[in-house]
Design a protein around this motif. Sequence first.
Motif, PDB file in Angstrom:
ATOM      1  N   LEU A   1       1.838   2.190  -3.801  1.00  0.00           N
ATOM      2  CA  LEU A   1       0.844   2.365  -4.869  1.00  0.00           C
ATOM      3  C   LEU A   1       0.504   3.842  -5.049  1.00  0.00           C
ATOM      4  O   LEU A   1       0.538   4.605  -4.085  1.00  0.00           O
ATOM      5  N   PRO A   2       0.166   4.264  -6.278  1.00  0.00           N
ATOM      6  CA  PRO A   2      -0.218   5.673  -6.470  1.00  0.00           C
ATOM      7  C   PRO A   2      -1.464   6.017  -5.646  1.00  0.00           C
ATOM      8  O   PRO A   2      -2.337   5.171  -5.462  1.00  0.00           O
ATOM      9  N   THR A   3      -1.513   7.241  -5.154  1.00  0.00           N
ATOM     10  CA  THR A   3      -2.627   7.702  -4.327  1.00  0.00           C
ATOM     11  C   THR A   3      -3.939   7.695  -5.108  1.00  0.00           C
ATOM     12  O   THR A   3      -3.978   8.120  -6.258  1.00  0.00           O
ATOM     13  N   GLY A   4      -4.983   7.221  -4.459  1.00  0.00           N
ATOM     14  CA  GLY A   4      -6.318   7.306  -5.052  1.00  0.00           C
ATOM     15  C   GLY A   4      -6.635   6.217  -6.057  1.00  0.00           C
ATOM     16  O   GLY A   4      -7.627   6.306  -6.781  1.00  0.00           O
ATOM     17  N   GLY A   5      -5.803   5.184  -6.127  1.00  0.00           N
ATOM     18  CA  GLY A   5      -6.105   4.054  -7.014  1.00  0.00           C
ATOM     19  C   GLY A   5      -6.039   4.392  -8.492  1.00  0.00           C
ATOM     20  O   GLY A   5      -6.648   3.710  -9.313  1.00  0.00           O
ATOM     21  N   ILE A   6      -5.287   5.439  -8.830  1.00  0.00           N
ATOM     22  CA  ILE A   6      -5.200   5.788 -10.258  1.00  0.00           C
ATOM     23  C   ILE A   6      -4.191   4.878 -10.951  1.00  0.00           C
ATOM     24  O   ILE A   6      -3.347   4.255 -10.302  1.00  0.00           O
TER      25      ILE A   6
ATOM     26  N   GLY B   1     -12.262   7.876  -1.678  1.00  0.00           N
ATOM     27  CA  GLY B   1     -11.437   6.823  -2.266  1.00  0.00           C
ATOM     28  C   GLY B   1     -10.545   7.354  -3.376  1.00  0.00           C
ATOM     29  O   GLY B   1      -9.417   6.917  -3.549  1.00  0.00           O
ATOM     30  N   LEU B   2     -11.061   8.327  -4.115  1.00  0.00           N
ATOM     31  CA  LEU B   2     -10.268   8.934  -5.193  1.00  0.00           C
ATOM     32  C   LEU B   2      -9.355  10.037  -4.654  1.00  0.00           C
ATOM     33  O   LEU B   2      -8.627  10.661  -5.411  1.00  0.00           O
ATOM     34  N   ARG B   3      -9.456  10.264  -3.355  1.00  0.00           N
ATOM     35  CA  ARG B   3      -8.616  11.257  -2.654  1.00  0.00           C
ATOM     36  C   ARG B   3      -8.779  12.657  -3.265  1.00  0.00           C
ATOM     37  O   ARG B   3      -7.807  13.392  -3.459  1.00  0.00           O
TER      38      ARG B   3
ATOM     39  N   HIS C   1      -5.534  -0.059  -1.323  1.00  0.00           N
ATOM     40  CA  HIS C   1      -5.994   1.322  -1.505  1.00  0.00           C
ATOM     41  C   HIS C   1      -6.806   1.811  -0.310  1.00  0.00           C
ATOM     42  O   HIS C   1      -6.714   2.970   0.088  1.00  0.00           O
TER      43      HIS C   1
ATOM     44  N   TRP D   1       0.802  -1.230   0.000  1.00  0.00           N
ATOM     45  CA  TRP D   1       0.000   0.000   0.000  1.00  0.00           C
ATOM     46  C   TRP D   1       0.830   1.273   0.000  1.00  0.00           C
ATOM     47  O   TRP D   1       0.410   2.304  -0.519  1.00  0.00           O
TER      48      TRP D   1
ATOM     49  N   GLY E   1     -10.252   5.935 -11.296  1.00  0.00           N
ATOM     50  CA  GLY E   1     -11.405   5.111 -10.939  1.00  0.00           C
ATOM     51  C   GLY E   1     -11.525   3.782 -11.658  1.00  0.00           C
ATOM     52  O   GLY E   1     -12.636   3.348 -11.960  1.00  0.00           O
TER      53      GLY E   1
END
Lengths: 93, 389
Positions: free
Chosen positions: A9-14, B96-98, B217, A6, B206
Amino acid sequence: MTKKGWKDLPTGGIITKAGSALDFKTGDWRSEKPIWDKEKCTSCLMCFIYCPDSSIQVKDGKMTGIDYDHCKGCGICAKECPVKVIKMEMERR
Amino acid sequence: MPRRALTGNEAMAEAMRQINPDVVAAYPITPATEIVQIFASFVSDGLVTTQFIPVESEHSAISACVGASAAGARVMTGTSSQGLALMHEVLYQAAGLRAPIVICEVNRSLSAPINIHCDHSDTMGSKEAGWIQIYAEDSQDAYDSVIQAIRIAETVFLPTMVSTDGFIISHCMQGVEILEDKQVQDFIGPHRSAYSLFGGAPITVGPLDLQDYYFEHRRQLMEAMNTSLTTLDAVNKEFKQKFGRGYDIIEEYKTEDADHIVMAMGSTCGTAKVAIDKMRAKGVKVGLIKLHVFRPFPHEQLKKALSKAKFVTVLDRSDTASSMGGPIFVETRAALYDQMPKILFADYIYGLGGRDIDIEEIATVIEKGEKMKLQGKVEKPLDYIGLRE
Ligand code: SF4
Ligand code: SF4
């Protein structure tokens, strides 16, 4: 492929790389595997028409094999093949 | 520093004008309507350069905000109650997308039965969504906290909501010290986000995130929440140092020698301070802890602040429908579980649907608490203030 933790990994799941869908082997959850008998195949391409995951490989109008990286093992090809030359087998990993 | 008579809504709208966000997408709802209505007039009058997106629902409002934020814009909106509830699904997506979106929220009860007045049920319904939650005590606090919220959200990349008590703060006028536009701009600085769709290299925002990455995440989000208190504290210290006022994560009022602590949030803190003064005049060693931030929950700060307490009276302006009492009570008790010696707690649900609470009522529960403290036992851990049986 080792998966990142974790913290890395890039922030925000991008996803930061374009075209990375190429690296995604969507067939890895298959429980059954289609086995093709090349000798008896008539290359009628019914399997090609029906396969929902574009996993029947074709070259110059002839069937050449199955893309196991993306085949999900649904068995539609085996069901639709008019000469029954695709058999479903349990997947062993 | 100019001082103006402003309602909570006017103060929040004024903060928004000075922030001059790139995008505001909003839908009106009582008692928060004025915030975006006033802001819309700033847009029409050319006082801001914001792209204002009028939408057909709060779900669309926050969705437009998420899209604009992903595009790298500084984004704000305002809402209340059912509006926030309608945003619920997308609140999780923003977190979640910060996406560092800031909502000016006005606390109002949830239907049914339909009611437009204050309690904290609406924001408490979103306390698990991954948003920082700041509860203002008055209009000045609301104004200052909205400005601070931009800095906080854009440092830790977490969306942030600042809320005021519906009508009690949102519609009541108070003298508010307004900063210069330049001071606000200098304080918030240029917009920062974790990523931008227009940041150069192409990115995907997303994508599907299944068993192999979703957990990681979520862990990132937990970490951002866990560590954001440091940022909240630092931003407030800087604000205090620059402008001479600020709001600690938990504010302690007359707690130094107190063995009985009252805990509250929002406008009731002002009323509680007067009740505490009254009780102190009678020799009762009671103090107040005002929770300014509910998310992340400041458990370490509370452990320290309550270390000398023998009795805690919690005032909760919402219920959890869990039969365990209100959220402040449930979480504070959990935070204090390991504390020795044992602290006695009593929870009072009050003010639902905007029912008033007065000084006498708070003084009465303090007296009740004093008795229980002496007896060393709590008869009723959960009770109500101002409720007809
Ligand atoms: S359907 Fe059967 S015969 Fe036709 S191409 Fe496919 S495998 Fe060959
Ligand atoms: S099993 Fe399903 S997915 Fe795999 S090749 Fe056959 S039709 Fe396509």
